[in-house]
Design a protein around this motif. Structure first.
Motif, short mmCIF file in Angstrom:
data_model
loop_
_atom_site.label_atom_id
_atom_site.label_comp_id
_atom_site.label_asym_id
_atom_site.label_seq_id
_atom_site.Cartn_x
_atom_site.Cartn_y
_atom_site.Cartn_z
N LEU A 89 -15.35 -0.92 -3.25
CA LEU A 89 -14.63 -1.79 -2.32
C LEU A 89 -13.99 -2.96 -3.04
N HIS A 90 -14.70 -3.51 -4.02
CA HIS A 90 -14.16 -4.60 -4.83
C HIS A 90 -12.88 -4.14 -5.52
N CYS A 91 -12.97 -2.98 -6.12
CA CYS A 91 -11.83 -2.41 -6.84
C CYS A 91 -10.70 -2.07 -5.86
N LEU A 92 -11.07 -1.47 -4.73
CA LEU A 92 -10.08 -1.07 -3.73
C LEU A 92 -9.33 -2.27 -3.17
N THR A 93 -9.99 -3.39 -3.03
CA THR A 93 -9.34 -4.58 -2.49
C THR A 93 -8.18 -5.01 -3.40
N GLY A 94 -8.46 -5.13 -4.68
CA GLY A 94 -7.40 -5.50 -5.62
C GLY A 94 -6.31 -4.45 -5.68
N CYS A 95 -6.71 -3.18 -5.72
CA CYS A 95 -5.73 -2.10 -5.77
C CYS A 95 -4.85 -2.09 -4.52
N ALA A 96 -5.47 -2.28 -3.37
CA ALA A 96 -4.72 -2.23 -2.11
C ALA A 96 -3.70 -3.36 -2.04
N ILE A 97 -4.09 -4.55 -2.44
CA ILE A 97 -3.15 -5.68 -2.42
C ILE A 97 -1.95 -5.36 -3.31
N GLY A 98 -2.21 -4.93 -4.53
CA GLY A 98 -1.13 -4.61 -5.45
C GLY A 98 -0.29 -3.44 -4.99
N GLU A 99 -0.95 -2.40 -4.52
CA GLU A 99 -0.25 -1.19 -4.07
C GLU A 99 0.64 -1.48 -2.87
N ILE A 100 0.10 -2.18 -1.89
CA ILE A 100 0.88 -2.50 -0.69
C ILE A 100 2.06 -3.40 -1.05
N LEU A 101 1.81 -4.40 -1.86
CA LEU A 101 2.89 -5.29 -2.29
C LEU A 101 3.98 -4.52 -3.03
N GLY A 102 3.58 -3.67 -3.96
CA GLY A 102 4.55 -2.89 -4.73
C GLY A 102 5.33 -1.92 -3.87
N MET A 103 4.63 -1.21 -2.98
CA MET A 103 5.32 -0.27 -2.09
C MET A 103 6.25 -1.01 -1.13
N ALA A 104 5.80 -2.13 -0.63
CA ALA A 104 6.64 -2.90 0.31
C ALA A 104 7.88 -3.43 -0.38
N VAL A 105 7.71 -4.00 -1.59
CA VAL A 105 8.86 -4.54 -2.32
C VAL A 105 9.84 -3.42 -2.68
N GLY A 106 9.33 -2.34 -3.25
CA GLY A 106 10.20 -1.23 -3.65
C GLY A 106 10.92 -0.61 -2.46
N THR A 107 10.21 -0.46 -1.35
CA THR A 107 10.82 0.12 -0.15
C THR A 107 11.85 -0.83 0.45
N ALA A 108 11.50 -2.11 0.52
CA ALA A 108 12.42 -3.10 1.09
C ALA A 108 13.70 -3.23 0.25
N LEU A 109 13.58 -3.06 -1.06
CA LEU A 109 14.75 -3.17 -1.94
C LEU A 109 15.49 -1.83 -2.09
N LEU A 110 15.02 -0.83 -1.34
CA LEU A 110 15.63 0.50 -1.34
C LEU A 110 15.61 1.15 -2.73
N TRP A 111 14.56 0.87 -3.50
CA TRP A 111 14.40 1.51 -4.80
C TRP A 111 14.05 2.97 -4.58
N GLY A 112 14.19 3.76 -5.60
CA GLY A 112 13.78 5.15 -5.55
C GLY A 112 12.26 5.26 -5.60
N ASN A 113 11.78 6.47 -5.42
CA ASN A 113 10.33 6.70 -5.40
C ASN A 113 9.65 6.35 -6.72
N ALA A 114 10.24 6.77 -7.83
CA ALA A 114 9.59 6.54 -9.13
C ALA A 114 9.44 5.05 -9.46
#
Length: 157
Positions: free
Chosen positions: A25-50
């Protein structure tokens, strides 16, 4: 009478599931914050999947490591020692978590093309975290039971 012989080395018995789940859970918390932030930024900026996935994974590692760095720095470790502890404690756990999470997202039909406003985006992301937790917890249990992974951090608490 010396009672130390009565106490078994905790590594001999292995780590408890509760300890492994807490570490995950400790690890998942940090991963989730980073993953959500990265996915949100990339999606909002209309970046490609990679590039979006690369950003999300990089931020997941960054935030995952930062939680451990914060804890061990508060315990008095130098930056050099804290970085070594964070790398030893979290690398395998974060790598497994990111591999599983991103695999779930990639295999969910339509998830890679979903936008922030769509439920599929969030269901795939959160479902990936759930599956990653279930896969990573046994790995953390095995590592902690052998004095590896999050067991390295526990020595500094």
């Amino acid at each position: 009478m010396d009672r130390t012989a009565d106490r078994a080395d905790p590594r001999e018995a292995g780590a408890s599931w509760a300890t492994a789940a807490k570490a995950t859970l400790h690890c998942l918390t940090g991963c989730a914050i980073g993953e959500i932030l990265g996915m949100a930024v990339g999606t909002a900026l209309l970046w490609g999947n990679a590039p979006t996935m690369v950003l999300a994974i990089a931020l997941a590692f960054l935030f995952g490591y930062s939680f451990t760095l914060y804890a061990v720095r508060r315990a008095g470790l130098s930056w050099k020692a804290a970085i070594r502890v964070a790398l030893a404690a979290d690398t395998v756990s974060i790598a497994i978590m990111e591999l599983v999470d991103n695999l779930v997202i990639a295999l969910t039909p339509g998830a890679l093309d979903a936008h922030l406003s769509e439920g599929l985006f969030w269901y795939a992301l959160l479902g990936g975290f759930a599956v990653a937790f279930l896969v990573t917890t046994p790995a953390n249990k095995w590592m902690i039971g052998r004095g590896k992974g999050h067991a390295v951090v526990h020595a500094h608490h």
